[in-house]
Design an enzyme around this catalytic site. Structure first.
Site, PDB file in Angstrom:
ATOM      1  N   ASN A  51      -0.263   3.091   0.548  1.00 34.85           N
ATOM      2  CA  ASN A  51       1.363   4.007   0.251  1.00 34.85           C
ATOM      3  C   ASN A  51       2.426   2.182   0.263  1.00 34.85           C
ATOM      4  OD1 ASN A  51       0.810   3.896   3.280  1.00 34.85           O
ATOM      5  ND2 ASN A  51       2.422   5.779   3.067  1.00 34.85           N
ATOM      6  N   VAL A  52       2.916   2.637  -0.563  1.00 32.26           N
ATOM      7  CA  VAL A  52       4.404   2.019  -0.596  1.00 32.26           C
ATOM      8  C   VAL A  52       5.614   2.687  -0.167  1.00 32.26           C
ATOM      9  CG1 VAL A  52       5.523  -0.033  -1.931  1.00 32.26           C
ATOM     10  CG2 VAL A  52       2.943  -0.095  -1.746  1.00 32.26           C
ATOM     11  N   GLU A  53       6.305   2.699   0.446  1.00 31.81           N
ATOM     12  CA  GLU A  53       7.788   3.649   0.355  1.00 31.81           C
ATOM     13  C   GLU A  53       9.168   2.913   0.227  1.00 31.81           C
ATOM     14  OE1 GLU A  53       6.300   5.698   4.631  1.00 31.81           O
ATOM     15  OE2 GLU A  53       7.508   4.673   5.359  1.00 31.81           O
ATOM     16  N   CYS A  62       2.363   6.752  -3.366  1.00 30.39           N
ATOM     17  CA  CYS A  62       0.979   7.534  -2.180  1.00 30.39           C
ATOM     18  C   CYS A  62       0.184   6.322  -2.590  1.00 30.39           C
ATOM     19  CB  CYS A  62       1.270   8.572  -3.283  1.00 30.39           C
ATOM     20  SG  CYS A  62       2.023  10.024  -2.760  1.00 30.39           S
ATOM     21  N   GLU A  64      -2.881   7.371  -3.196  1.00 30.48           N
ATOM     22  CA  GLU A  64      -3.644   7.875  -4.501  1.00 30.48           C
ATOM     23  C   GLU A  64      -3.437   6.794  -5.966  1.00 30.48           C
ATOM     24  OE1 GLU A  64      -3.711  10.461  -0.928  1.00 30.48           O
ATOM     25  OE2 GLU A  64      -2.286   9.246  -1.339  1.00 30.48           O
ATOM     26  N   CYS A  95      -2.455  15.153  -0.849  1.00 28.64           N
ATOM     27  CA  CYS A  95      -2.180  15.976  -0.562  1.00 28.64           C
ATOM     28  C   CYS A  95      -1.768  16.639  -2.308  1.00 28.64           C
ATOM     29  CB  CYS A  95      -0.649  16.004  -1.143  1.00 28.64           C
ATOM     30  SG  CYS A  95       0.684  14.217  -1.852  1.00 28.64           S
ATOM     31  N   CYS A  98      -1.298  14.549  -5.035  1.00 29.44           N
ATOM     32  CA  CYS A  98      -2.326  13.622  -5.359  1.00 29.44           C
ATOM     33  C   CYS A  98      -3.959  14.078  -5.852  1.00 29.44           C
ATOM     34  CB  CYS A  98      -2.772  13.024  -3.869  1.00 29.44           C
ATOM     35  SG  CYS A  98      -0.797  11.780  -4.245  1.00 29.44           S
TER      36      CYS A  98
END
Length: 146
Positions: A51-53, A62, A64, A95, A98
């Site tokens: 993940n990369v916020e 996400c 995925e 989730c 995803c």
């Protein structure tokens, strides 16, 4: 072409290790919740993602999504086995969004490691809507209108 899952068992430990390794590269300064994902592709490759916020929370990426991007960047194909881990390296359930993304790129037979064990996508996302719905329902609607 036969899938690796039909010729040999999936090495879930190796997939989990790959997910843990990429999880360490996650960019999660806002949630402090790094996620790593790894999947086996039908040609034997393993693709990963983390993940990369983003400061604008809704536009984060996400693990995925990153994994599916890597799938296409490295040649495409179909996902046959998938796992995802949290910052502790424990299995994490994708989730709903995803799950839909994974269904699109692995189909109903994709094996997903869940907190309850290995499950086919048909159990992870029952009655899934996918590309076949667009073509089958689109053809049916076009025939009705003709």
């Amino acid at each position: 072409m036969s899938s690796p899952t039909t010729t040999s068992p999936v090495d879930w430990d190796a997939l989990r290790d790959a997910a843990r390794a990429v999880m360490a590269r996650a960019y999660a300064p806002y949630s402090s919740f790094p996620v790593g994902a790894a999947a086996l592709v039908d040609d034997g490759r393993v693709v990963v993602g983390c993940n990369v916020e983003n400061a604008s929370y809704g536009v984060g990426l996400c693990a995925e999504c990153a994994l599916v991007s890597m799938l296409h960047v490295t040649g495409g194909g179909r996902l046959v086995a998938f796992t995802c881990v949290d910052g502790n390296g424990d299995v994490l359930m994708p989730c709903g969004r995803c799950r839909q993304l994974l269904y699109e790129h692995g189909g109903p037979d994709l094996l997903v490691e869940t907190v309850s064990g290995i499950r086919p996508m048909t159990q992870v996302l029952p009655d899934a809507f996918g590309p076949h719905d667009l073509t089958e329902r689109g053809v049916a609607q076009a025939e009705e209108q003709a």
